[in-house]
Enzyme design. Sequence first.
Site, PDB file in Angstrom:
ATOM      1  N   ARG A  70      78.749  -1.017  69.639  1.00  0.00           N
ATOM      2  CA  ARG A  70      78.962  -0.322  70.034  1.00  0.00           C
ATOM      3  C   ARG A  70      78.092   0.401  70.892  1.00  0.00           C
ATOM      4  O   ARG A  70      77.173   0.434  69.893  1.00  0.00           O
ATOM      5  CB  ARG A  70      80.118   0.546  68.738  1.00  0.00           C
ATOM      6  CG  ARG A  70      81.091  -0.422  68.359  1.00  0.00           C
ATOM      7  CD  ARG A  70      81.739  -0.199  67.766  1.00  0.00           C
ATOM      8  NE  ARG A  70      82.420  -1.122  66.717  1.00  0.00           N
ATOM      9  CZ  ARG A  70      82.540  -1.801  65.873  1.00  0.00           C
ATOM     10  NH1 ARG A  70      81.545  -2.227  65.267  1.00  0.00           N
ATOM     11  NH2 ARG A  70      83.550  -2.534  65.845  1.00  0.00           N
ATOM     12  N   LYS A  91      81.483   0.176  62.034  1.00  0.00           N
ATOM     13  CA  LYS A  91      82.460   0.790  60.928  1.00  0.00           C
ATOM     14  C   LYS A  91      82.522   0.060  59.808  1.00  0.00           C
ATOM     15  O   LYS A  91      82.054  -0.707  58.970  1.00  0.00           O
ATOM     16  CB  LYS A  91      82.792   0.303  61.674  1.00  0.00           C
ATOM     17  CG  LYS A  91      83.990   0.903  63.384  1.00  0.00           C
ATOM     18  CD  LYS A  91      84.766   0.092  63.847  1.00  0.00           C
ATOM     19  CE  LYS A  91      85.336   0.663  64.840  1.00  0.00           C
ATOM     20  NZ  LYS A  91      87.303   1.087  65.587  1.00  0.00           N
ATOM     21  N   HIS A 103      81.560   1.407  76.550  1.00  0.00           N
ATOM     22  CA  HIS A 103      82.525   0.950  75.714  1.00  0.00           C
ATOM     23  C   HIS A 103      83.243  -0.737  76.772  1.00  0.00           C
ATOM     24  O   HIS A 103      83.151  -1.738  76.333  1.00  0.00           O
ATOM     25  CB  HIS A 103      83.902   0.828  75.132  1.00  0.00           C
ATOM     26  CG  HIS A 103      84.374   0.268  74.455  1.00  0.00           C
ATOM     27  ND1 HIS A 103      83.835  -0.055  73.255  1.00  0.00           N
ATOM     28  CD2 HIS A 103      86.114  -0.476  74.456  1.00  0.00           C
ATOM     29  CE1 HIS A 103      85.096  -0.624  72.397  1.00  0.00           C
ATOM     30  NE2 HIS A 103      85.387  -0.421  73.871  1.00  0.00           N
ATOM     31  N   ARG A 117      80.545  -3.519  76.538  1.00  0.00           N
ATOM     32  CA  ARG A 117      80.867  -4.490  75.352  1.00  0.00           C
ATOM     33  C   ARG A 117      82.366  -5.380  75.487  1.00  0.00           C
ATOM     34  O   ARG A 117      81.681  -6.584  75.672  1.00  0.00           O
ATOM     35  CB  ARG A 117      81.089  -3.597  74.083  1.00  0.00           C
ATOM     36  CG  ARG A 117      81.714  -4.007  73.021  1.00  0.00           C
ATOM     37  CD  ARG A 117      81.770  -3.248  71.904  1.00  0.00           C
ATOM     38  NE  ARG A 117      82.438  -3.176  70.779  1.00  0.00           N
ATOM     39  CZ  ARG A 117      81.904  -3.677  69.753  1.00  0.00           C
ATOM     40  NH1 ARG A 117      81.201  -4.438  69.759  1.00  0.00           N
ATOM     41  NH2 ARG A 117      82.919  -4.086  68.756  1.00  0.00           N
ATOM     42  N   HIS A 168      84.192  -7.597  64.791  1.00  0.00           N
ATOM     43  CA  HIS A 168      85.444  -7.407  64.862  1.00  0.00           C
ATOM     44  C   HIS A 168      85.881  -7.371  62.752  1.00  0.00           C
ATOM     45  O   HIS A 168      85.137  -8.435  62.745  1.00  0.00           O
ATOM     46  CB  HIS A 168      86.596  -8.115  65.346  1.00  0.00           C
ATOM     47  CG  HIS A 168      86.185  -7.492  66.879  1.00  0.00           C
ATOM     48  ND1 HIS A 168      86.373  -8.136  68.313  1.00  0.00           N
ATOM     49  CD2 HIS A 168      86.389  -5.898  66.943  1.00  0.00           C
ATOM     50  CE1 HIS A 168      86.183  -7.298  69.327  1.00  0.00           C
ATOM     51  NE2 HIS A 168      86.144  -5.815  68.449  1.00  0.00           N
ATOM     52  N   TYR A 188      89.302 -11.002  74.013  1.00  0.00           N
ATOM     53  CA  TYR A 188      89.179 -11.902  75.261  1.00  0.00           C
ATOM     54  C   TYR A 188      89.280 -12.655  75.957  1.00  0.00           C
ATOM     55  O   TYR A 188      88.324 -13.265  76.704  1.00  0.00           O
ATOM     56  CB  TYR A 188      87.658 -11.187  75.241  1.00  0.00           C
ATOM     57  CG  TYR A 188      86.981  -9.955  74.575  1.00  0.00           C
ATOM     58  CD1 TYR A 188      86.557  -9.759  76.067  1.00  0.00           C
ATOM     59  CD2 TYR A 188      87.154 -10.097  72.874  1.00  0.00           C
ATOM     60  CE1 TYR A 188      86.784  -7.677  75.223  1.00  0.00           C
ATOM     61  CE2 TYR A 188      86.529  -8.878  72.580  1.00  0.00           C
ATOM     62  CZ  TYR A 188      86.708  -7.170  73.891  1.00  0.00           C
ATOM     63  OH  TYR A 188      86.120  -6.193  73.687  1.00  0.00           O
TER      64      TYR A 188
END
Length: 394
Positions: free
Chosen positions: A240, A262, A332, A335, A358, A367
């Site tokens: 990210r 995150k 993004h 990514r 994730h 994806y």
Amino acid sequence: AFAATVTEDEIGCGSVVYTAKLTGTSNSATATVTIENYDRLSSSYYFSGSEVSFFLVMSINYRYESPQILLDFLAYHETIKGQSQLTINEYYLDLRMFLRFIKLMRNDMPISTKLEDIDIKQIDLEFIRDIDTSDIFDFLSYLANDRNPNPDSPAPDYGISASARARKLSAIKSFYKYLTVRTKQLQENPVAELEYPKLRKSLPKYLTLEQSSKLLSSVSGANEKRDYAILMIFLNCGIRRSELVGLNVTDVYEDRLRVVGKGNKERFVYFGTPCRKAIDAYMEVRKNLILTDNRALFGSRNGNRISVTAVHRLVEKALLQAGLDATQFSAHKLRHTAATMMLSGGVDVKTVQEVLGHENLNTTQIYTHIENTELKIAAEANPLSKLDFSGESD
């Protein structure tokens, strides 16, 4: 002498951007912008004639404006849950708007009162206890139909997107879960059974291999080695923007990067030889740079750690130089490109989930719908695909 005007805008990721325009007689000057109640200020700037535009991305000090019940909730997520400052900021901004709206609907004040002018400092548990599901629906209706995200626009566009409404509802749900389940201050949860706004499912945009190659070969300019290394990391590692900005020199290993994602979760992301060469080439430049935060891997032209805004601009510049549509692609999207390339190259979805950081496998599985070469081969291998019925008679 410079005159400064500072305006506040909420942007999609939940951050607050303050734009300070300082007008003077020279195109180079030292100026100080003081904004109360905010800390950890980082800035980048560019010159345009006699006007200097500073883009200031703030880390919000919510302690000055929050009621105690909101402070406790934010402190819980910051200290116990260990969530990032960006997540805390998002919670604060979303809940501040929600509480301001409810107070506007409850109190005897003109309906035209701006939400930004409403003080929520005195809100307490009893105020929260009186909020019911109808109030929540009113707030969501306001967001969908009446909220103007660009009040200064000559042509206002009322209503925010379903994804933005879903994020705000998620913050409200977390707040009530904290009050009912974690601290048991409330018995009733008015949002427990509330459904999220229906989101339009769309496949993520990504660059093809040819477009990716074109993007990399188009990089030029004074920061060529830095920009090339950044693009290589995006396309190879799929990290990210915030993770790239947070990289330190000590996070670079022989064949991997240590990334803080995150929720302050750390992971290692491996890269290949071309990416290694790009980083090595940049490191020859980096060792001669002195930054205000000398731990930072990537620096900006003003001697600070590179900002998310600066990364956005350099990616946009590279896209334009490559002749690609900068309105359709972004950092993004690089990514997304990395994830798509990994899957089309045979990497299993679980591994890609770990690479991207994730938490939920469902986030990664989107994806798998973009391009699956093996499924295409399987379709072509079906014997029925070789039969031609076009000349068949009645």
